[in-house]
Scaffold this motif. Structure first.
Motif, PDB file in Angstrom:
ATOM      1  N   GLU A 110       0.847  -1.335   0.176  1.00 42.89           N
ATOM      2  CA  GLU A 110       0.040  -0.057   0.110  1.00 42.89           C
ATOM      3  C   GLU A 110       0.682   1.363   0.016  1.00 42.89           C
ATOM      4  O   GLU A 110       0.481   2.283  -0.673  1.00 42.89           O
ATOM      5  N   ALA A 111       1.945   1.336   0.653  1.00 52.22           N
ATOM      6  CA  ALA A 111       2.930   2.436   0.668  1.00 52.22           C
ATOM      7  C   ALA A 111       3.295   2.854  -0.475  1.00 52.22           C
ATOM      8  O   ALA A 111       3.573   3.789  -0.751  1.00 52.22           O
ATOM      9  N   ASN A 112       3.554   1.724  -1.594  1.00 51.98           N
ATOM     10  CA  ASN A 112       3.919   2.194  -2.970  1.00 51.98           C
ATOM     11  C   ASN A 112       3.188   2.045  -4.191  1.00 51.98           C
ATOM     12  O   ASN A 112       3.543   2.072  -5.059  1.00 51.98           O
ATOM     13  N   ALA A 113       1.671   1.896  -3.743  1.00 51.63           N
ATOM     14  CA  ALA A 113       0.872   1.543  -4.695  1.00 51.63           C
ATOM     15  C   ALA A 113       0.395   3.132  -5.198  1.00 51.63           C
ATOM     16  O   ALA A 113       0.539   4.093  -4.457  1.00 51.63           O
ATOM     17  N   PRO A 114       0.025   3.391  -6.397  1.00 53.88           N
ATOM     18  CA  PRO A 114      -0.361   4.665  -6.838  1.00 53.88           C
ATOM     19  C   PRO A 114      -1.340   5.262  -6.162  1.00 53.88           C
ATOM     20  O   PRO A 114      -2.323   4.619  -5.741  1.00 53.88           O
ATOM     21  N   LEU A 164     -15.239 -17.819 -10.293  1.00 60.18           N
ATOM     22  CA  LEU A 164     -16.149 -17.965  -9.710  1.00 60.18           C
ATOM     23  C   LEU A 164     -16.430 -16.921  -9.008  1.00 60.18           C
ATOM     24  O   LEU A 164     -17.647 -16.296  -8.653  1.00 60.18           O
ATOM     25  N   ASP A 165     -15.597 -15.911  -8.359  1.00 63.14           N
ATOM     26  CA  ASP A 165     -15.830 -14.697  -7.603  1.00 63.14           C
ATOM     27  C   ASP A 165     -14.530 -13.908  -7.498  1.00 63.14           C
ATOM     28  O   ASP A 165     -13.388 -14.481  -7.305  1.00 63.14           O
ATOM     29  N   THR A 166     -14.606 -12.606  -7.619  1.00 67.66           N
ATOM     30  CA  THR A 166     -13.349 -11.789  -7.204  1.00 67.66           C
ATOM     31  C   THR A 166     -13.814 -10.376  -6.961  1.00 67.66           C
ATOM     32  O   THR A 166     -14.882  -9.908  -7.061  1.00 67.66           O
ATOM     33  N   ALA A 167     -13.034  -9.589  -6.280  1.00 69.77           N
ATOM     34  CA  ALA A 167     -13.220  -8.307  -5.511  1.00 69.77           C
ATOM     35  C   ALA A 167     -11.793  -7.841  -5.095  1.00 69.77           C
ATOM     36  O   ALA A 167     -10.763  -8.457  -4.831  1.00 69.77           O
ATOM     37  N   GLY A 168     -11.915  -6.413  -5.253  1.00 67.42           N
ATOM     38  CA  GLY A 168     -10.695  -5.673  -4.647  1.00 67.42           C
ATOM     39  C   GLY A 168     -11.506  -5.263  -3.116  1.00 67.42           C
ATOM     40  O   GLY A 168     -12.445  -5.445  -3.108  1.00 67.42           O
ATOM     41  N   LEU A 169     -10.361  -4.995  -2.465  1.00 67.42           N
ATOM     42  CA  LEU A 169     -10.601  -4.795  -0.946  1.00 67.42           C
ATOM     43  C   LEU A 169     -10.418  -3.270  -0.719  1.00 67.42           C
ATOM     44  O   LEU A 169      -9.447  -2.759  -1.181  1.00 67.42           O
ATOM     45  N   THR A 170     -11.131  -2.878   0.424  1.00 69.25           N
ATOM     46  CA  THR A 170     -10.823  -1.261   0.623  1.00 69.25           C
ATOM     47  C   THR A 170      -9.479  -1.408   1.372  1.00 69.25           C
ATOM     48  O   THR A 170      -8.923  -2.110   2.075  1.00 69.25           O
ATOM     49  N   PRO A 171      -8.699  -0.137   1.400  1.00 72.17           N
ATOM     50  CA  PRO A 171      -7.304   0.127   2.074  1.00 72.17           C
ATOM     51  C   PRO A 171      -7.539  -0.517   3.377  1.00 72.17           C
ATOM     52  O   PRO A 171      -8.452  -0.452   4.267  1.00 72.17           O
ATOM     53  N   SER A 172      -6.298  -1.102   3.875  1.00 72.80           N
ATOM     54  CA  SER A 172      -6.285  -1.672   5.394  1.00 72.80           C
ATOM     55  C   SER A 172      -6.549  -0.753   6.258  1.00 72.80           C
ATOM     56  O   SER A 172      -6.935  -0.853   7.471  1.00 72.80           O
ATOM     57  N   SER A 173      -6.297   0.875   6.193  1.00 77.82           N
ATOM     58  CA  SER A 173      -6.704   1.888   7.050  1.00 77.82           C
ATOM     59  C   SER A 173      -8.002   1.741   7.226  1.00 77.82           C
ATOM     60  O   SER A 173      -8.485   2.217   8.530  1.00 77.82           O
ATOM     61  N   GLN A 174      -8.798   1.404   6.646  1.00 76.28           N
ATOM     62  CA  GLN A 174     -10.476   0.927   6.992  1.00 76.28           C
ATOM     63  C   GLN A 174     -10.826  -0.370   7.429  1.00 76.28           C
ATOM     64  O   GLN A 174     -11.938  -0.596   7.945  1.00 76.28           O
ATOM     65  N   GLY A 230      -7.361  -0.411  11.806  1.00 75.24           N
ATOM     66  CA  GLY A 230      -6.313  -0.052  11.039  1.00 75.24           C
ATOM     67  C   GLY A 230      -6.111   1.535  10.962  1.00 75.24           C
ATOM     68  O   GLY A 230      -6.957   2.160  11.616  1.00 75.24           O
ATOM     69  N   PRO A 231      -5.204   2.214  10.391  1.00 76.28           N
ATOM     70  CA  PRO A 231      -4.098   1.267   9.603  1.00 76.28           C
ATOM     71  C   PRO A 231      -3.217   0.495  10.811  1.00 76.28           C
ATOM     72  O   PRO A 231      -3.108   1.080  11.743  1.00 76.28           O
ATOM     73  N   PHE A 232      -2.558  -0.485   9.913  1.00 76.96           N
ATOM     74  CA  PHE A 232      -1.601  -1.426  10.838  1.00 76.96           C
ATOM     75  C   PHE A 232      -0.199  -1.092  10.463  1.00 76.96           C
ATOM     76  O   PHE A 232       0.139  -1.297   9.265  1.00 76.96           O
ATOM     77  N   THR A 233       0.530  -0.561  11.593  1.00 81.32           N
ATOM     78  CA  THR A 233       1.934   0.102  11.030  1.00 81.32           C
ATOM     79  C   THR A 233       2.956  -0.937  10.776  1.00 81.32           C
ATOM     80  O   THR A 233       3.616  -0.880   9.909  1.00 81.32           O
ATOM     81  N   GLU A 234       2.660  -2.187  11.326  1.00 88.54           N
ATOM     82  CA  GLU A 234       3.452  -3.226  10.873  1.00 88.54           C
ATOM     83  C   GLU A 234       3.327  -4.112   9.694  1.00 88.54           C
ATOM     84  O   GLU A 234       3.990  -4.830   9.289  1.00 88.54           O
ATOM     85  N   SER A 235       2.483  -3.517   8.824  1.00 85.36           N
ATOM     86  CA  SER A 235       2.143  -4.043   7.753  1.00 85.36           C
ATOM     87  C   SER A 235       2.836  -3.463   6.321  1.00 85.36           C
ATOM     88  O   SER A 235       2.484  -2.382   6.296  1.00 85.36           O
TER      89      SER A 235
END
Length: 118
Positions: free
Chosen positions: A12-16, A42-52, A68-73
């Motif tokens: 997440e830190a380096n994602a656009p 069969l199924d797929t989805a994106g997830l909201t940011p870990s901060s949520q 979240g956010p989780f500092t160790e992640s």
């Protein structure tokens, strides 16, 4: 046929900051459509940011709940796909195709694991 969970992990830190480009979303949509028509997806989805997100942990008889956010992640699950394939090798090939639709500036890892039945 066995089912597989492909957990899509991102840094997440380096994602656009703006998220996936329209071109990436189009390529992803086309691949998902192909996989769905082939009976693989069969199924797929994106997830909201870990901060949520919220972590619920059970340890030594105690429950803890951490928002979240989780500092160790560094790497977090950013999405998933449930794939039905004839074997692990086929599930991995579809996963490789999914990763290749991303632009070069993305760092994406998928962990592919068979879903235990019964």
């Amino acid at each position: 046929m066995p089912r597989y969970l492909s957990m899509v992990r991102i840094d997440e830190a380096n994602a656009p900051a703006e998220g996936p480009s329209p071109e990436l979303m189009q390529r992803m949509g086309e691949l998902i459509e192909e996989m769905t028509k082939a009976g693989v997806m069969l199924d797929t989805a994106g997830l909201t940011p870990s901060s949520q997100g919220t972590r619920v942990r059970w340890e030594k008889g105690e429950l803890t709940v951490t928002d979240g956010p989780f500092t160790e992640s560094k790497e977090v699950v950013g999405g998933y796909a449930i794939i039905q394939a004839k074997d692990r090798a086929e599930a991995i090939e579809w996963t490789k195709r999914f990763l290749k639709v991303h632009e070069e500036h993305w760092t994406v890892t998928s962990e592919v694991r068979e879903i235990a039945e019964g």
